[in-house]
Design a protein around this motif. Structure first.
Motif, PDB file in Angstrom:
ATOM      1  N   LEU A  41     -25.060  -2.638 -19.306  1.00 16.70           N
ATOM      2  CA  LEU A  41     -24.226  -3.247 -18.278  1.00 16.70           C
ATOM      3  C   LEU A  41     -23.970  -4.717 -18.570  1.00 16.70           C
ATOM      4  O   LEU A  41     -24.800  -5.390 -19.193  1.00 16.70           O
ATOM      5  N   SER A  42     -22.845  -5.196 -18.070  1.00 21.34           N
ATOM      6  CA  SER A  42     -22.522  -6.617 -18.092  1.00 21.34           C
ATOM      7  C   SER A  42     -21.907  -6.933 -16.736  1.00 21.34           C
ATOM      8  O   SER A  42     -20.877  -6.337 -16.375  1.00 21.34           O
ATOM      9  N   GLN A  43     -22.538  -7.818 -15.997  1.00 25.14           N
ATOM     10  CA  GLN A  43     -22.081  -8.181 -14.654  1.00 25.14           C
ATOM     11  C   GLN A  43     -21.885  -6.944 -13.783  1.00 25.14           C
ATOM     12  O   GLN A  43     -20.863  -6.791 -13.108  1.00 25.14           O
ATOM     13  N   ASN A  44     -22.850  -6.040 -13.805  1.00 26.64           N
ATOM     14  CA  ASN A  44     -22.874  -4.801 -13.021  1.00 26.64           C
ATOM     15  C   ASN A  44     -21.763  -3.808 -13.360  1.00 26.64           C
ATOM     16  O   ASN A  44     -21.506  -2.882 -12.604  1.00 26.64           O
ATOM     17  N   GLU A  45     -21.091  -4.028 -14.474  1.00 28.56           N
ATOM     18  CA  GLU A  45     -20.078  -3.096 -14.954  1.00 28.56           C
ATOM     19  C   GLU A  45     -20.593  -2.433 -16.225  1.00 28.56           C
ATOM     20  O   GLU A  45     -21.262  -3.068 -17.045  1.00 28.56           O
ATOM     21  N   ILE A  46     -20.258  -1.161 -16.407  1.00 32.40           N
ATOM     22  CA  ILE A  46     -20.711  -0.429 -17.579  1.00 32.40           C
ATOM     23  C   ILE A  46     -19.927  -0.869 -18.812  1.00 32.40           C
ATOM     24  O   ILE A  46     -18.704  -0.837 -18.818  1.00 32.40           O
ATOM     25  N   ASP A  47     -20.673  -1.289 -19.845  1.00 29.80           N
ATOM     26  CA  ASP A  47     -20.082  -1.608 -21.143  1.00 29.80           C
ATOM     27  C   ASP A  47     -20.167  -0.413 -22.086  1.00 29.80           C
ATOM     28  O   ASP A  47     -19.339  -0.258 -22.979  1.00 29.80           O
ATOM     29  N   TRP A  48     -21.221   0.392 -21.907  1.00 28.50           N
ATOM     30  CA  TRP A  48     -21.490   1.510 -22.812  1.00 28.50           C
ATOM     31  C   TRP A  48     -22.405   2.489 -22.081  1.00 28.50           C
ATOM     32  O   TRP A  48     -23.250   2.084 -21.278  1.00 28.50           O
ATOM     33  N   LEU A 107     -22.600  14.702 -13.001  1.00 27.77           N
ATOM     34  CA  LEU A 107     -22.464  13.424 -12.304  1.00 27.77           C
ATOM     35  C   LEU A 107     -22.052  13.605 -10.851  1.00 27.77           C
ATOM     36  O   LEU A 107     -22.510  12.873  -9.968  1.00 27.77           O
ATOM     37  N   LYS A 108     -21.197  14.570 -10.589  1.00 26.72           N
ATOM     38  CA  LYS A 108     -20.722  14.819  -9.222  1.00 26.72           C
ATOM     39  C   LYS A 108     -21.841  15.262  -8.290  1.00 26.72           C
ATOM     40  O   LYS A 108     -21.705  15.137  -7.074  1.00 26.72           O
ATOM     41  N   THR A 109     -22.946  15.757  -8.837  1.00 23.66           N
ATOM     42  CA  THR A 109     -24.059  16.195  -7.983  1.00 23.66           C
ATOM     43  C   THR A 109     -24.834  15.018  -7.411  1.00 23.66           C
ATOM     44  O   THR A 109     -25.679  15.215  -6.534  1.00 23.66           O
ATOM     45  N   PRO A 114     -24.590   4.767  -7.700  1.00 20.89           N
ATOM     46  CA  PRO A 114     -23.385   3.997  -8.041  1.00 20.89           C
ATOM     47  C   PRO A 114     -23.017   4.052  -9.525  1.00 20.89           C
ATOM     48  O   PRO A 114     -21.838   4.131  -9.862  1.00 20.89           O
ATOM     49  N   LEU A 115     -24.007   3.998 -10.416  1.00 23.86           N
ATOM     50  CA  LEU A 115     -23.688   4.054 -11.847  1.00 23.86           C
ATOM     51  C   LEU A 115     -23.080   5.391 -12.238  1.00 23.86           C
ATOM     52  O   LEU A 115     -22.204   5.454 -13.099  1.00 23.86           O
ATOM     53  N   PHE A 116     -23.524   6.471 -11.607  1.00 22.63           N
ATOM     54  CA  PHE A 116     -22.959   7.791 -11.907  1.00 22.63           C
ATOM     55  C   PHE A 116     -21.520   7.872 -11.424  1.00 22.63           C
ATOM     56  O   PHE A 116     -20.668   8.433 -12.097  1.00 22.63           O
ATOM     57  N   ARG A 117     -21.255   7.295 -10.244  1.00 23.52           N
ATOM     58  CA  ARG A 117     -19.874   7.269  -9.734  1.00 23.52           C
ATOM     59  C   ARG A 117     -18.988   6.453 -10.663  1.00 23.52           C
ATOM     60  O   ARG A 117     -17.862   6.851 -10.978  1.00 23.52           O
ATOM     61  N   GLN A 118     -19.492   5.303 -11.121  1.00 26.12           N
ATOM     62  CA  GLN A 118     -18.714   4.461 -12.039  1.00 26.12           C
ATOM     63  C   GLN A 118     -18.493   5.199 -13.364  1.00 26.12           C
ATOM     64  O   GLN A 118     -17.382   5.176 -13.921  1.00 26.12           O
ATOM     65  N   MET A 119     -19.516   5.871 -13.853  1.00 28.26           N
ATOM     66  CA  MET A 119     -19.400   6.630 -15.104  1.00 28.26           C
ATOM     67  C   MET A 119     -18.355   7.732 -14.966  1.00 28.26           C
ATOM     68  O   MET A 119     -17.525   7.915 -15.853  1.00 28.26           O
TER      69      MET A 119
END
Length: 127
Positions: A41-48, A107-109, A114-119
């Protein structure tokens, strides 16, 4: 894979103590061997991120916003001293759409994560 098995896989994912990881990294480990999701993560956003399950992998990165699937060596390494964090991945020639769909269903389960929703959102944008 039926819906019940997909639900059990999603429900089994638990965060690993983040004090053991470098800042900006998050790791969820599933209830069966070789099932995990690793985030940078970078600033709470997924980078990878990378999900591995039963010898398969799915990787995404912010640089090119593409989905890459592949096969890990986890199920074929006969050495008992094998350390799973040292796995290698052979990329598929073309992304495995069935594995991408399975990843999304898992992921939908877990809409509570929050990270799963973002992913899931990133996968949908990259499809």
């Amino acid at each position: 894979m039926d819906h019940e098995e997909i639900y059990k896989l999603g429900a089994s994912l638990r965060p690993i103590n983040t004090q053991m990881l470098k800042p900006g990294r998050v790791w969820f480990y599933g209830g069966e061997a070789y099932f995990d999701i690793f985030f940078e993560l970078s600033q709470n956003e997924i980078d990878w991120f990378q999900l591995t399950l039963r010898g398969r992998s799915l990787t995404w990165n912010a640089g090119d916003r593409t989905i890459q699937t592949g096969i890990t060596n986890e199920l074929v390494v006969p050495d008992v001293s094998y350390y799973s964090a040292s796995k290698t991945i052979d990329d598929d020639p073309a992304s495995d759409q069935d594995f991408i769909a399975l990843t999304k269903e898992i992921l939908k389960t877990r809409p509570d994560q929050p990270l799963f929703r973002q992913m899931l959102h990133l996968l949908d944008q990259s499809a």
